[in-house]
Each structure stands twice: as structure tokens, then as C-alpha cells.
Design an enzyme around this catalytic site. Structure first.
Site, PDB file in Angstrom:
ATOM      1  N   GLY A  10      -8.808 -34.911 -29.357  1.00 36.65           N
ATOM      2  CA  GLY A  10      -8.517 -36.343 -29.306  1.00 36.65           C
ATOM      3  C   GLY A  10      -7.917 -36.815 -27.995  1.00 36.65           C
ATOM      4  O   GLY A  10      -7.783 -38.022 -27.776  1.00 36.65           O
ATOM      5  N   ALA A  11      -7.564 -35.899 -27.101  1.00 40.76           N
ATOM      6  CA  ALA A  11      -6.988 -36.300 -25.810  1.00 40.76           C
ATOM      7  C   ALA A  11      -8.054 -36.970 -24.944  1.00 40.76           C
ATOM      8  O   ALA A  11      -9.222 -36.589 -24.974  1.00 40.76           O
ATOM      9  CB  ALA A  11      -6.406 -35.089 -25.089  1.00 40.76           C
ATOM     10  N   LYS A  12      -7.639 -37.987 -24.181  1.00 42.24           N
ATOM     11  CA  LYS A  12      -8.560 -38.692 -23.283  1.00 42.24           C
ATOM     12  C   LYS A  12      -8.421 -38.145 -21.869  1.00 42.24           C
ATOM     13  O   LYS A  12      -7.316 -37.975 -21.367  1.00 42.24           O
ATOM     14  CB  LYS A  12      -8.248 -40.192 -23.283  1.00 42.24           C
ATOM     15  CG  LYS A  12      -8.848 -40.951 -24.450  1.00 42.24           C
ATOM     16  CD  LYS A  12      -8.316 -42.383 -24.533  1.00 42.24           C
ATOM     17  CE  LYS A  12      -8.914 -43.265 -23.445  1.00 42.24           C
ATOM     18  NZ  LYS A  12      -8.532 -44.698 -23.637  1.00 42.24           N
ATOM     19  N   MET A  13      -9.556 -37.876 -21.242  1.00 47.31           N
ATOM     20  CA  MET A  13      -9.583 -37.285 -19.903  1.00 47.31           C
ATOM     21  C   MET A  13     -10.444 -38.166 -19.000  1.00 47.31           C
ATOM     22  O   MET A  13     -11.609 -38.417 -19.304  1.00 47.31           O
ATOM     23  CB  MET A  13     -10.186 -35.879 -20.015  1.00 47.31           C
ATOM     24  CG  MET A  13     -10.234 -35.083 -18.739  1.00 47.31           C
ATOM     25  SD  MET A  13     -10.905 -33.428 -19.115  1.00 47.31           S
ATOM     26  CE  MET A  13     -10.689 -32.628 -17.535  1.00 47.31           C
ATOM     27  N   GLY A  17     -11.776 -37.301 -11.332  1.00 49.37           N
ATOM     28  CA  GLY A  17     -10.447 -36.852 -10.947  1.00 49.37           C
ATOM     29  C   GLY A  17     -10.425 -36.487  -9.473  1.00 49.37           C
ATOM     30  O   GLY A  17     -11.475 -36.384  -8.833  1.00 49.37           O
ATOM     31  N   LEU A  18      -9.221 -36.283  -8.951  1.00 51.24           N
ATOM     32  CA  LEU A  18      -9.075 -35.861  -7.562  1.00 51.24           C
ATOM     33  C   LEU A  18      -8.967 -34.342  -7.499  1.00 51.24           C
ATOM     34  O   LEU A  18      -8.066 -33.757  -8.110  1.00 51.24           O
ATOM     35  CB  LEU A  18      -7.822 -36.479  -6.945  1.00 51.24           C
ATOM     36  CG  LEU A  18      -7.570 -36.106  -5.464  1.00 51.24           C
ATOM     37  CD1 LEU A  18      -8.555 -36.829  -4.547  1.00 51.24           C
ATOM     38  CD2 LEU A  18      -6.136 -36.412  -5.055  1.00 51.24           C
ATOM     39  N   GLY A  19      -9.871 -33.708  -6.755  1.00 50.24           N
ATOM     40  CA  GLY A  19      -9.766 -32.269  -6.525  1.00 50.24           C
ATOM     41  C   GLY A  19      -8.770 -31.977  -5.409  1.00 50.24           C
ATOM     42  O   GLY A  19      -8.605 -32.800  -4.499  1.00 50.24           O
ATOM     43  N   ASP A  44      -6.652 -32.573 -10.350  1.00 54.30           N
ATOM     44  CA  ASP A  44      -6.999 -31.178 -10.632  1.00 54.30           C
ATOM     45  C   ASP A  44      -6.297 -30.262  -9.633  1.00 54.30           C
ATOM     46  O   ASP A  44      -6.482 -30.393  -8.422  1.00 54.30           O
ATOM     47  CB  ASP A  44      -8.521 -30.985 -10.524  1.00 54.30           C
ATOM     48  CG  ASP A  44      -8.915 -29.549 -10.853  1.00 54.30           C
ATOM     49  OD1 ASP A  44      -9.004 -29.225 -12.058  1.00 54.30           O
ATOM     50  OD2 ASP A  44      -9.106 -28.748  -9.913  1.00 54.30           O
ATOM     51  N   TYR A  49      -4.254 -22.621  -5.082  1.00 55.90           N
ATOM     52  CA  TYR A  49      -4.487 -23.553  -3.968  1.00 55.90           C
ATOM     53  C   TYR A  49      -3.260 -23.650  -3.053  1.00 55.90           C
ATOM     54  O   TYR A  49      -3.338 -24.238  -1.978  1.00 55.90           O
ATOM     55  CB  TYR A  49      -4.858 -24.951  -4.471  1.00 55.90           C
ATOM     56  CG  TYR A  49      -6.088 -24.998  -5.364  1.00 55.90           C
ATOM     57  CD1 TYR A  49      -6.989 -23.939  -5.423  1.00 55.90           C
ATOM     58  CD2 TYR A  49      -6.347 -26.121  -6.161  1.00 55.90           C
ATOM     59  CE1 TYR A  49      -8.106 -23.988  -6.252  1.00 55.90           C
ATOM     60  CE2 TYR A  49      -7.456 -26.176  -6.985  1.00 55.90           C
ATOM     61  CZ  TYR A  49      -8.334 -25.114  -7.040  1.00 55.90           C
ATOM     62  OH  TYR A  49      -9.430 -25.172  -7.864  1.00 55.90           O
ATOM     63  N   LYS A  78      -4.380 -24.225 -13.310  1.00 52.98           N
ATOM     64  CA  LYS A  78      -5.151 -23.037 -13.684  1.00 52.98           C
ATOM     65  C   LYS A  78      -4.336 -21.762 -13.485  1.00 52.98           C
ATOM     66  O   LYS A  78      -3.612 -21.634 -12.499  1.00 52.98           O
ATOM     67  CB  LYS A  78      -6.443 -22.959 -12.845  1.00 52.98           C
ATOM     68  CG  LYS A  78      -7.207 -24.277 -12.816  1.00 52.98           C
ATOM     69  CD  LYS A  78      -8.496 -24.227 -12.028  1.00 52.98           C
ATOM     70  CE  LYS A  78      -9.016 -25.621 -11.764  1.00 52.98           C
ATOM     71  NZ  LYS A  78      -8.394 -26.261 -10.597  1.00 52.98           N
ATOM     72  N   HIS A 111      -8.498 -19.610 -14.733  1.00 50.99           N
ATOM     73  CA  HIS A 111      -9.265 -19.988 -13.539  1.00 50.99           C
ATOM     74  C   HIS A 111     -10.577 -19.215 -13.426  1.00 50.99           C
ATOM     75  O   HIS A 111     -11.615 -19.786 -13.050  1.00 50.99           O
ATOM     76  CB  HIS A 111      -8.392 -19.751 -12.296  1.00 50.99           C
ATOM     77  CG  HIS A 111      -8.771 -20.579 -11.112  1.00 50.99           C
ATOM     78  ND1 HIS A 111      -7.864 -20.995 -10.171  1.00 50.99           N
ATOM     79  CD2 HIS A 111      -9.966 -21.069 -10.708  1.00 50.99           C
ATOM     80  CE1 HIS A 111      -8.487 -21.705  -9.243  1.00 50.99           C
ATOM     81  NE2 HIS A 111      -9.765 -21.761  -9.539  1.00 50.99           N
TER      82      HIS A 111
END
Length: 316
Positions: A10-13, A17-19, A44, A49, A78, A111
Site C-alpha cells: 500500500g505504500a506510494k512510490m 526519483g533522483l539517482g 535513491d 556510493y 541498499k 544491493h
């Protein structure tokens, strides 16, 4: 046009998005601030990273300025491969939370399915230069991921770079408590991933497309590699809609009902990459873009080809 997908819980995504892979620490804070100001709500991230602290500075600042509320953001990170042992998962997640200055993640992914020997090296190598794997199994790692949900550290869990047989292993795990909500995979016109996407969608798993522009800034790029952004056939499609090649490459996964996470640290491009909800590619152009598939990967993780859990030996 919907700008969100709804996860199985039910979560909205947000679909765009920004990588932040390869975003330099000195530039990523500004990039995230600009993105949030422009309306991005999905960021994200990943421990590997090495810039989560700087991403966190930007998020904190925008929360403090009340530009956004925490519940309006969708923050993804991740678990790196050196933390697959069950007893290391929670600490890895807590490190990410502390770097990002958050008390929960919206989504935490494994990941890669491959586990590496724990330690300070992200890619521990033996004398011959091969990655040293760990004895861990990603199915056991999954159990530790489930505990993060139960403890409230993360709202949803998922995987990245898993093939369908590996996802199947998790779905068939006896006593499964929380299903993978997302599989984040490389996806663009040269790697269209039809079979894997069809499989994931059939299981109610949302797919996020990474490297939608072909990751032109990847450190291992060779001059003879194909370039999506320079492909005249894609440029011709873009011209028809009065859009840039990048915008077509971002719109393409959106119309396949995928989430997509283009990376940029350039304010103009961060804005451009978000302007993909005011046009629609025709079904002919969608089919044309799909026809450019050549199973070409930016991220093949070639150092791990002989790992027992290397994901890309299977067809999908």
C-alpha cells in the site's frame, strides 16, 4: 498520468526519483536540495556510493526549512554485499540511517544477490584479483531484512540485480514474513528486460529501472561502447515530441509502469529529467524503442562472474 506506483503493502512510490550513484560528495548535497525544490520526492541511495552523509545533509535541510515533510519523501538505500551475514544486516542499516540522518527508510534493498567476505573493503580481492565471496545465502540475509521491517527501521524491503530464479527462492522460502516489494534492475532500450519485468509484475513486485540513460559517466566506459544519448534513432523520436533524448529515455520506462531513477548533479538536467509527465510516447514509438534491445549491460559486475549467486548467467 499517475506519478506514483503503489507497492503491494500500500505504500506510494514516486515513479521518477533522483539517482545518486557516482554523484560526488561535493555536489550531491546541492543536487538533492535542487531536486526536492523541483518536486522530486524519491531519492535513491546506497552505502556503497559513499555519499549518504551528504545526501542526508540535504534532506535534513529541506525538512528543517519545511519544504517537505518526512512522510512525503520516499528514501531508498541498499545493503552492500559485505554485510550479507545475518548478524551484520542491522548494523549496516543503522549506519545508513545515521548517515542519512533519518529514523526509518521507506525501502531497503539487498544491493546484489552476491555476498562478499565481510570487512572494510567493498570488493575484497584474493591474490589473483578475484572477489572473495562469503558463505552467506541471500535467503538468510532476507530473514535479517524482514527483522528490520518488524523493528520499524524500514517500511518496505526489496532486492536489486536479482534474476527471477533468485526472487523465486525468496518467495518460496518457508516462513516468509515480508515479500520483496521491489526489484531494482538496469533497464533501458539496449537492455529491455521484458521477461524479468513480466515475471516481477506477475508477482506484484514493482520494478525500478536504473541507468535509464545508459550511465554515460560509468568509470569503465570504453570508446566503442554504444551510447543511448547519442543514438540518432532515439534523437529522431525525441525531436517528434519536442523533447530531449534523455526525456524520451525517462518517459520510456514510465510508460512501462516502471519506477525510474536518472542521476544528475546538474540543476538544469535535474529539472529536465523530471519533465516527463506532459507528453506520451505512441505505442509505435514504444515498440520501436523496445526493438533496440541488444542485451547490453552497463553493470555486469564481471568481477563476480564465478560467484555462486552471480545473477546474469540465467536468461532472466
Amino acid at each position: 498520468m499517475a506519478r506514483h506506483v503503489v507497492l503491494a503493502n500500500g505504500a506510494k512510490m514516486a515513479m521518477v526519483g533522483l539517482g545518486t550513484w557516482k554523484s560526488p560528495p561535493g555536489k550531491v548535497t546541492e543536487a538533492v536540495k535542487v531536486a526536492i525544490d523541483l518536486g522530486y520526492r524519491h531519492i535513491d541511495c546506497a552505502h556503497v556510493y559513499q555519499n549518504e552523509n551528504e545526501v542526508g545533509v540535504a534532506i535534513q535541510e529541506k525538512l528543517k526549512e519545511q519544504v517537505v515533510k518526512r512522510e512525503d519523501l520516499f528514501i531508498v538505500s541498499k545493503l552492500w554485499s559485505t554485510f550479507h551475514e545475518k548478524n551484520l544486516v542491522k548494523g549496516a542499516c543503522q549506519k545508513t540511517l545515521s548517515d542519512l540522518k533519518l529514523d526509518y527508510l521507506d525501502l531497503y534493498l539487498i544491493h546484489w544477490p552476491v555476498g562478499f567476505k565481510p570487512g572494510n573493503e567493498f570488493f575484497p580481492l584474493d591474490a589473483k584479483g578475484n572477489v572473495i565471496s562469503s558463505d552467506s545465502s541471500f535467503v538468510d540475509t532476507w530473514e535479517a531484512m524482514e527483522e528490520l521491517v518488524d523493528e520499524g527501521l524500514v517500511k518496505s524491503i526489496g532486492v536489486s540485480n536479482f534474476n527471477h530464479l533468485q526472487i523465486e527462492k525468496i518467495l518460496n522460502k518457508p516462513g516468509l514474513k515480508h515479500k520483496p516489494m521491489v526489484n531494482q534492475i538496469e533497464c533501458h532500450p539496449y537492455l529491455t528486460q521484458e521477461k524479468l519485468i513480466q515475471y516481477c509484475h506477475s508477482k506484484g513486485i514493482v520494478v525500478t529501472a536504473y541507468s535509464p540513460l545508459g550511465s554515460p559517466d560509468r568509470p569503465w566506459a570504453k570508446p566503442e561502447d554504444p551510447s543511448l544519448l547519442d543514438d540518432p534513432r532515439i534523437k529522431a523520436i525525441a525531436d517528434k515530441y519536442n523533447k530531449t533524448t534523455a526525456q524520451v529515455l525517462i518517459r520510456f520506462p514510465v510508460q512501462r509502469n516502471l519506477v525510474v531513477i536518472p542521476k544528475s548533479v546538474t540543476p538544469e538536467r535535474i529539472a529536465e529529467n523530471f519533465q516527463v509527465f506532459d507528453f506520451e510516447l505512441s505505442s509505435e514509438d514504444m515498440a520501436t524503442l523496445l526493438s533496440y534491445n541488444r542485451n547490453w549491460r552497463v553493470c555486469a559486475l564481471v568481477s563476480c562472474v564465478s560467484h555462486k549467486d552471480y545473477p546474469f548467467n540465467a536468461e532472466f
